[in-house]
Write an enzyme that holds these catalytic residues in place. Structure first.
Site, PDB file in Angstrom:
ATOM      1  N   GLY A 210      -3.397  -3.751   5.544  1.00  0.00           N
ATOM      2  CA  GLY A 210      -3.902  -2.353   5.412  1.00  0.00           C
ATOM      3  C   GLY A 210      -3.836  -2.164   3.850  1.00  0.00           C
ATOM      4  CG  ASN A 211      -6.600   0.059   2.046  1.00  0.00           C
ATOM      5  OD1 ASN A 211      -6.389   1.127   2.054  1.00  0.00           O
ATOM      6  ND2 ASN A 211      -7.496  -0.652   2.713  1.00  0.00           N
TER       7      ASN A 211
END
Ligand code: CTP
Length: 398
Positions: A210-211
């Site tokens: 993810g980020n």
């Protein structure tokens, strides 16, 4: 703030324990720049005082329509005439009935009868009263006349009962007001697709890539587009943000799901704004079982995710806006993406600059469109969204 500055709104507060929340509503509306006139029914005064609202709005609050010491009796016509919206929150069963039947028995029902402005009704009462055919019938009548009924929500009520009857949250009610005031704006009748948040690419059943994207910029864009009349579809990765009122929310997780939703919705859209931080890579294969800890290290094989903006291609009548979040070579990278992805506009921001990181409430961006570069100051994300939409509205009209 928002599309609320200097708007003339009448808030009607009727007799319900939720009247205390109306004080918060009055405070937030006033802070957003609304010129707020507050009307209370005699029953509301059993819960809160006119002084509460007078202190918050800085203007008189009215209760008694027969009070000869004030101009209240004539005033309802004047208030009704200048109101841009009548917001009834909380709306008790009795007030809903009076407004539906056109009984002018107090300042709220009088004003409702006299105004031609849109009416927003926020019911608050016990579930038995809300579910009663009488109340449901009155709400149906009001909807039939074009009123907006917001809520109620299901939850625990002051009586201790659980069910539908809780007045909607103040932010939801303000969202409804912004939506109502925005109709007929410069994006009226236009469909705008906005993507927001970060995508998550599953590695195994308990882990993902993810980020740090919070979704705040995309949600601000969706709300700002709604506030100027657009039909908005928000395609969002997982985000801890409330569902914006009157925005169609499609929740997705992976880049591939975001691609499908965006491509689908763009078939009949006038503009697409890709604010999402889409993962560029995903694990080559989804592992069905949790990867166990081993002695040696672990290598994962990654493959490219679809480039959504590139896949959208060029379609006559679809305005394409991208974002370029960069940590170096901001303008060169943004110019390249503008060209390669066939965009009408790109919003470039340096994620390492102060006040611009993921999750912050502000952003400092440069708008590039092939001809010009417009550098904006550090602004609240809603203000950034408004400036982006000024450009989108002009592009859509062209
Ligand atoms: N974008 C997209 N599909 C992807 C990746 C990005 O549509 N798979 C969109 C983003 O939503 C954004 C724009 O393309 O509007 C630029 O995203 P960015 O991640 O900055 O660009 P990339 O093309 O991924 O380039 P890089 O990661 O090398 O900077």
């Amino acid at each position: 703030m928002y599309n609320l500055t200097d708007r003339q709104i009448v808030l009607g507060v009727s007799g319900s324990i939720a009247a205390y929340k109306a004080a918060d509503l009055a405070s937030k509306l006033t802070q957003a720049g609304v010129r707020l006139d507050v009307l209370l029914t005699p029953a509301a005064v059993e819960f809160v005082t006119p002084l509460t609202f007078q202190s918050l709005s800085g203007r008189p609050a009215y209760v008694d329509m027969f009070d000869t010491s004030s101009a209240a009796a004539e005033l309802h016509i004047e208030l009704a005439r200048r109101a841009e919206a009548l917001l009834i929150a909380p709306a008790s069963a009795t007030t809903i009935a009076r407004v539906a039947l056109g009984l002018a028995e107090d300042m709220i029902s009088l004003t409702a009868l006299a105004t031609r402005a849109p009416i927003i009704v926020c019911p608050a009462m016990d579930p038995q009263m809300f579910e009663h055919e009488a109340t449901q019938g009155h709400l149906e009548t009001l909807r039939g006349r074009g009123a907006h009924v917001v809520g109620p929500e299901v939850g625990r009520l002051a009586s201790g009962h659980t069910g539908p009857g809780r007045m909607s949250e103040v932010d939801t009610i303000i969202g409804a007001l912004r939506y109502v005031l925005g109709r007929g704006g410069d994006l009226g009748g236009k469909k705008v697709v906005v993507s927001a948040g970060g995508t998550q690419e599953p590695i195994d059943p308990v882990r993902y890539f993810g980020n740090y994207s919070s979704g705040k910029m995309g949600y601000a864009l969706a709300e700002a587009a709604r506030d100027r009349g657009a039909d908005v579809v928000l395609v969002s990765g997982p985000a801890a943000l409330p569902h914006p009122y009157a925005v169609r929310l499609l929740s997705v997780r992976r880049a591939a799901e975001m691609r499908d939703a965006v491509l689908d919705e763009c078939a009949a859209a006038d503009a697409v704004i890709m604010a999402a931080a889409v993962a560029d890579y995903q694990p080559a294969e989804a592992v069905g079982q949790k990867i166990k800890r081993r002695r040696e290290g672990l290598s994962l094989s990654l493959v490219r995710t679809p480039d959504i903006l590139a896949e959208l291609g060029q379609r006559e009548g679809l305005v394409k806006v991208g974002f370029a979040a960069e940590s170096e070579e901001l303008l060169a990278n943004a110019r390249r993406k503008l060209e390669e992805k066939g965009l009408d506009l790109i919003v470039a921001n340096d994620v390492t600059a102060e006040g611009c990181g993921f999750g912050s409430d502000t952003n400092k961006v440069i708008l590039l469109d092939g001809q010009s570069e417009e550098e904006l100051p550090l602004l609240d994300k809603y203000e950034v969204a408004a400036r982006v939409l000024d450009r989108v509205a002009a592009l859509v009209r062209r």
